[in-house]
Design an enzyme around this catalytic site. Sequence first.
Site, PDB file in Angstrom:
ATOM      1  N   LYS A   8       2.038 -58.177  23.555  1.00 49.31           N
ATOM      2  CA  LYS A   8       0.650 -58.286  23.075  1.00 49.31           C
ATOM      3  C   LYS A   8       0.638 -59.207  21.865  1.00 49.31           C
ATOM      4  O   LYS A   8       1.672 -59.400  21.207  1.00 49.31           O
ATOM      5  CB  LYS A   8       0.076 -56.924  22.677  1.00 49.31           C
ATOM      6  N   ASP A 135       2.340 -48.576  18.477  1.00 48.84           N
ATOM      7  CA  ASP A 135       1.958 -49.663  19.391  1.00 48.84           C
ATOM      8  C   ASP A 135       2.059 -49.274  20.869  1.00 48.84           C
ATOM      9  O   ASP A 135       1.644 -50.047  21.732  1.00 48.84           O
ATOM     10  CB  ASP A 135       2.861 -50.886  19.156  1.00 48.84           C
TER      11      ASP A 135
HETATM   12  C1  LIG Z   1       2.063 -53.903  13.090  1.00 52.20           C
HETATM   13  C2  LIG Z   1       1.693 -53.388  14.472  1.00 52.20           C
HETATM   14  O1  LIG Z   1       2.537 -54.003  15.454  1.00 52.20           O
HETATM   15  C3  LIG Z   1       0.252 -53.787  14.774  1.00 52.20           C
HETATM   16  O2  LIG Z   1      -0.064 -53.656  16.126  1.00 52.20           O
HETATM   17  C4  LIG Z   1       1.842 -51.866  14.570  1.00 52.20           C
HETATM   18  O3  LIG Z   1       1.055 -51.206  13.603  1.00 52.20           O
HETATM   19  C5  LIG Z   1       3.298 -51.409  14.475  1.00 52.20           C
HETATM   20  O4  LIG Z   1       3.474 -50.387  15.388  1.00 52.20           O
HETATM   21  P1  LIG Z   1       4.948 -49.852  15.781  1.00 52.20           P
HETATM   22  O5  LIG Z   1       5.943 -50.947  15.640  1.00 52.20           O
HETATM   23  O6  LIG Z   1       4.817 -49.147  17.081  1.00 52.20           O
HETATM   24  O7  LIG Z   1       5.172 -48.808  14.603  1.00 52.20           O
HETATM   25  P2  LIG Z   1       5.948 -47.391  14.621  1.00 52.20           P
HETATM   26  O8  LIG Z   1       7.257 -47.572  15.312  1.00 52.20           O
HETATM   27  O9  LIG Z   1       5.022 -46.310  15.087  1.00 52.20           O
HETATM   28  O10 LIG Z   1       6.151 -47.184  13.067  1.00 52.20           O
HETATM   29  C6  LIG Z   1       7.135 -47.858  12.306  1.00 52.20           C
HETATM   30  C7  LIG Z   1       6.764 -47.708  10.840  1.00 52.20           C
HETATM   31  O11 LIG Z   1       5.644 -48.581  10.529  1.00 52.20           O
HETATM   32  C8  LIG Z   1       4.759 -47.974   9.631  1.00 52.20           C
HETATM   33  N1  LIG Z   1       3.417 -47.891  10.242  1.00 52.20           N
HETATM   34  C9  LIG Z   1       3.220 -48.141  11.566  1.00 52.20           C
HETATM   35  C10 LIG Z   1       1.943 -48.124  12.112  1.00 52.20           C
HETATM   36  C11 LIG Z   1       0.858 -47.829  11.255  1.00 52.20           C
HETATM   37  N2  LIG Z   1      -0.407 -47.809  11.712  1.00 52.20           N
HETATM   38  N3  LIG Z   1       1.079 -47.570   9.940  1.00 52.20           N
HETATM   39  C12 LIG Z   1       2.337 -47.606   9.411  1.00 52.20           C
HETATM   40  O12 LIG Z   1       2.506 -47.402   8.215  1.00 52.20           O
HETATM   41  C13 LIG Z   1       5.363 -46.629   9.284  1.00 52.20           C
HETATM   42  O13 LIG Z   1       6.124 -46.825   8.122  1.00 52.20           O
HETATM   43  C14 LIG Z   1       6.277 -46.324  10.449  1.00 52.20           C
HETATM   44  O14 LIG Z   1       7.346 -45.506  10.073  1.00 52.20           O
HETATM   45  N1  LIG Z   2      13.258 -51.741  24.355  1.00 52.75           N
HETATM   46  C1  LIG Z   2      13.334 -52.258  23.119  1.00 52.75           C
HETATM   47  N2  LIG Z   2      13.062 -53.571  22.920  1.00 52.75           N
HETATM   48  C2  LIG Z   2      13.126 -54.092  21.673  1.00 52.75           C
HETATM   49  N3  LIG Z   2      13.453 -53.422  20.563  1.00 52.75           N
HETATM   50  C3  LIG Z   2      13.717 -52.108  20.701  1.00 52.75           C
HETATM   51  C4  LIG Z   2      13.676 -51.484  21.973  1.00 52.75           C
HETATM   52  N4  LIG Z   2      13.973 -50.183  21.798  1.00 52.75           N
HETATM   53  C5  LIG Z   2      14.220 -50.010  20.490  1.00 52.75           C
HETATM   54  N5  LIG Z   2      14.070 -51.161  19.805  1.00 52.75           N
HETATM   55  C6  LIG Z   2      14.242 -51.312  18.352  1.00 52.75           C
HETATM   56  O1  LIG Z   2      12.999 -51.696  17.757  1.00 52.75           O
HETATM   57  C7  LIG Z   2      13.232 -52.667  16.743  1.00 52.75           C
HETATM   58  C8  LIG Z   2      12.055 -53.653  16.676  1.00 52.75           C
HETATM   59  O2  LIG Z   2      10.944 -52.994  16.178  1.00 52.75           O
HETATM   60  P1  LIG Z   2       9.919 -53.727  15.205  1.00 52.75           P
HETATM   61  O3  LIG Z   2       8.761 -52.780  15.084  1.00 52.75           O
HETATM   62  O4  LIG Z   2      10.627 -54.216  13.985  1.00 52.75           O
HETATM   63  O5  LIG Z   2       9.558 -55.025  16.060  1.00 52.75           O
HETATM   64  P2  LIG Z   2       8.277 -55.474  16.851  1.00 52.75           P
HETATM   65  O6  LIG Z   2       8.524 -56.858  17.266  1.00 52.75           O
HETATM   66  O7  LIG Z   2       7.037 -55.190  16.072  1.00 52.75           O
HETATM   67  O8  LIG Z   2       8.373 -54.626  18.155  1.00 52.75           O
HETATM   68  P3  LIG Z   2       7.732 -53.262  18.633  1.00 52.75           P
HETATM   69  O9  LIG Z   2       6.251 -53.372  18.371  1.00 52.75           O
HETATM   70  O10 LIG Z   2       8.107 -53.245  20.064  1.00 52.75           O
HETATM   71  O11 LIG Z   2       8.364 -52.128  17.848  1.00 52.75           O
HETATM   72  C9  LIG Z   2      14.492 -53.391  17.143  1.00 52.75           C
HETATM   73  O12 LIG Z   2      15.192 -53.748  15.983  1.00 52.75           O
HETATM   74  C10 LIG Z   2      15.251 -52.392  18.003  1.00 52.75           C
HETATM   75  O13 LIG Z   2      16.288 -51.791  17.270  1.00 52.75           O
END
Ligand SMILES: C[C@](O)(CO)[C@H](O)COP(=O)(O)OP(=O)(O)OC[C@H]1O[C@@H](n2ccc(N)nc2=O)[C@H](O)[C@@H]1O
Ligand SMILES: Nc1ncnc2c1ncn2[C@@H]1O[C@H](COP(=O)(O)OP(=O)(O)OP(=O)(O)O)[C@@H](O)[C@H]1O
Length: 272
Positions: A8, A135
């Site tokens: 996305k 996400d």
């Molecule tokens: C930046 C975006 O990609 C925008 O679509 C998302 O908000 C990120 O979503 P994501 O990677 O699925 O995030 P998660 O794996 O749920 O959370 C990782 C960390 O990001 C922060 N987090 C995430 C989503 C959110 N709305 N608020 C946060 O503060 C939190 O510290 C959390 O521990």
């Molecule tokens: N299937 C997967 N594909 C990619 N990364 C993964 C997967 N499963 C776990 N991870 C972990 O998630 C981390 C990436 O998360 P991050 O939130 O930093 O990136 P992102 O590009 O925003 O991707 P996402 O939204 O998918 O989490 C990687 O460093 C990896 O360790």
Amino acid sequence: MLTYPNAKINLGLNVVEKRPDGYHNIETIFYPIGLSDVLQVEVSETCTDYSFSSSGIQIDGDPEDNLIVKAYHLLRSGYQFPPIDISLIKQIPFGAGLGGGSSDAAFMLETLNEMFQLKITPGRLEKIAAKLGADCPVFIKNKPVFATGIGNVFTPIKLSLKGYFLLLVKPDIHVSTPVAYSMIDPQKPEVSLSELILKPISEWKNVVKNDFEKSVFAKYPEIENIKNTLYNMGAIYASMSGSGSSVYGIFESAPPKTEVFQDYFVTGGELD
Ligand SMILES: C[C@](O)(CO)[C@H](O)COP(=O)(O)OP(=O)(O)OC[C@H]1O[C@@H](n2ccc(N)nc2=O)[C@H](O)[C@@H]1O
Ligand SMILES: Nc1ncnc2c1ncn2[C@@H]1O[C@H](COP(=O)(O)OP(=O)(O)OP(=O)(O)O)[C@@H](O)[C@H]1O
């Protein structure tokens, strides 16, 4: 069963406020794009639980921490199905703000639901997906939506970029999502993104913003350079996606061929 978990991009992203649980309420538009991984799940003839293998872009961390495996464990704890072999071809860069891991996890839930007729409704699947990451739920319906809450409350929008062209560039910089959130000073926007996005795309440049850009660009000027280059190439709108580090440009016609991004991961094409 073979599926193609897609990435996305975020069209605009306001980080509105920090919540007591440490997460942030946001406003964003999720727009699915064609870049995808390849996920195969088959009934196993050899293992007693599951096997997982991954090729393509090498994912950091322990395979047990892969979101696909976590999705598997989540359903395994509540539903009966036979042992499976899972294989992934990773093509969506991570640390990119493209939701690749989240998409893999959501497609894994859907695959198990369909393969083994678990009869989980889409609404329930969204709730299960939310346990795997903010996400994840959006990839269940996988349509352009306006999202609020932590990115898990959806309002349908009438927005189509069909006929426009995307150029997506990912430098060799990994931006960690939690670190990116920790660098932000949340602020309620004066005008909601749901209104701004109704303006013609030619005006988005002046009004539709991604709150992560300020701090991420300050730390990594290279990412801002990519955005500026996309505008110089004729993009009608350019932005970092999510918390970065990928940057996309939207063009009215196919963007010119260029060598300037030769050191980066680059993809694109006509949007749906
Ligand atoms: C930046 C975006 O990609 C925008 O679509 C998302 O908000 C990120 O979503 P994501 O990677 O699925 O995030 P998660 O794996 O749920 O959370 C990782 C960390 O990001 C922060 N987090 C995430 C989503 C959110 N709305 N608020 C946060 O503060 C939190 O510290 C959390 O521990
Ligand atoms: N299937 C997967 N594909 C990619 N990364 C993964 C997967 N499963 C776990 N991870 C972990 O998630 C981390 C990436 O998360 P991050 O939130 O930093 O990136 P992102 O590009 O925003 O991707 P996402 O939204 O998918 O989490 C990687 O460093 C990896 O360790």
